[in-house]
Design a protein around this motif. Structure first.
Motif, PDB file in Angstrom:
ATOM      1  N   GLU A   1      -9.732   6.668  -7.697  1.00 49.47           N
ATOM      2  CA  GLU A   1     -11.037   7.223  -7.318  1.00 49.47           C
ATOM      3  C   GLU A   1     -10.892   8.606  -6.672  1.00 49.47           C
ATOM      4  O   GLU A   1     -11.751   9.459  -6.837  1.00 49.47           O
ATOM      5  CB  GLU A   1     -11.768   6.265  -6.361  1.00 49.47           C
ATOM      6  N   GLU A   2      -9.772   8.804  -5.937  1.00 42.95           N
ATOM      7  CA  GLU A   2      -9.519  10.100  -5.283  1.00 42.95           C
ATOM      8  C   GLU A   2      -8.923  11.122  -6.245  1.00 42.95           C
ATOM      9  O   GLU A   2      -8.651  12.259  -5.856  1.00 42.95           O
ATOM     10  CB  GLU A   2      -8.557   9.906  -4.090  1.00 42.95           C
TER      11      GLU A   2
ATOM     12  N   THR B   1       0.840  -1.203   0.000  1.00 39.95           N
ATOM     13  CA  THR B   1       0.000   0.000   0.000  1.00 39.95           C
ATOM     14  C   THR B   1       0.873   1.251   0.000  1.00 39.95           C
ATOM     15  O   THR B   1       0.677   2.158  -0.819  1.00 39.95           O
ATOM     16  CB  THR B   1      -0.920   0.001   1.250  1.00 39.95           C
TER      17      THR B   1
ATOM     18  N   ARG C   1      -5.217  -0.202  -3.130  1.00 39.46           N
ATOM     19  CA  ARG C   1      -4.719   1.177  -2.982  1.00 39.46           C
ATOM     20  C   ARG C   1      -4.726   1.913  -4.315  1.00 39.46           C
ATOM     21  O   ARG C   1      -5.069   3.104  -4.365  1.00 39.46           O
ATOM     22  CB  ARG C   1      -3.316   1.184  -2.365  1.00 39.46           C
TER      23      ARG C   1
ATOM     24  N   TYR D   1      -6.804   1.433  -6.752  1.00 45.79           N
ATOM     25  CA  TYR D   1      -8.217   1.765  -6.970  1.00 45.79           C
ATOM     26  C   TYR D   1      -8.591   3.034  -6.198  1.00 45.79           C
ATOM     27  O   TYR D   1      -9.203   3.951  -6.746  1.00 45.79           O
ATOM     28  CB  TYR D   1      -9.098   0.580  -6.548  1.00 45.79           C
ATOM     29  N   GLU D   2      -8.188   3.093  -4.921  1.00 47.69           N
ATOM     30  CA  GLU D   2      -8.505   4.268  -4.089  1.00 47.69           C
ATOM     31  C   GLU D   2      -7.853   5.535  -4.640  1.00 47.69           C
ATOM     32  O   GLU D   2      -8.496   6.589  -4.722  1.00 47.69           O
ATOM     33  CB  GLU D   2      -8.032   4.031  -2.645  1.00 47.69           C
TER      34      GLU D   2
END
Length: 157
Positions: A99-100, A67, A93, A95-96
């Motif tokens: 998305e962010e 991560t 991570r 993916y996050e």
């Protein structure tokens, strides 16, 4: 089975031609990628898993090194291809971060092998609409597979 997003091979080859760098989640994956062939186009291969700052960040945040290494990669100001063959937490991570709005990878190769969170992490990547991906559904994969996919893309040029 391998799942390919639309036109992913052409997009990946364009990214490599434009000097994209490859980030892996294992030293084994890194060592398997043909760095000389990639360097012809200006790309390099990175693996941050053994970096002291990554270990410290992971410990401080209570996360995996995988991560923390994705967070470090997100700071690089270059087109990036992620070749994930081992750590599902790296895919989660990524993916996050996407998305962010903190990361816009040229390609994600999502082929971690194993049991814990492996299937779920791959399915997350398959939901990304604007990120090119090559994902091995199910439990199969590995760092060697991630490196093979990278080399196949490089050699097709």
């Amino acid at each position: 089975s391998l799942c390919f997003s639309d036109n992913v091979v052409a997009k990946a080859m364009d990214a490599i031609r434009q000097g994209a760098c490859i980030v892996t989640d294992t030293q084994m994956g890194r060592s398997g990628i043909n760095k000389r062939a990639l360097a012809r186009y200006g790309g390099e291969v990175y693996c941050f898993m053994s970096d002291e700052d990554v270990a410290a960040t992971a410990k401080a945040n209570g996360t995996t090194r995988a991560t923390a290494s994705m967070d470090k990669a997100a700071q690089l100001d270059k087109p990036l291809i992620f070749a994930i063959g081992n750590a599902p937490t790296a895919l989660v991570r990524l993916y996050e971060l996407i998305e962010e709005g903190k990361l816009n990878p040229a390609l994600i190769i999502g082929v971690p092998v194993g049991f814990v969170n492996v299937v779920q992490s791959k399915e997350l990547i398959l939901t990304l609409e604007d990120t090119p991906y090559i994902v091995a559904r199910g439990r199969k994969g590995g760092s060697n597979i991630a490196a093979c996919i990278c080399n196949a893309l490089i050699y097709m040029l």
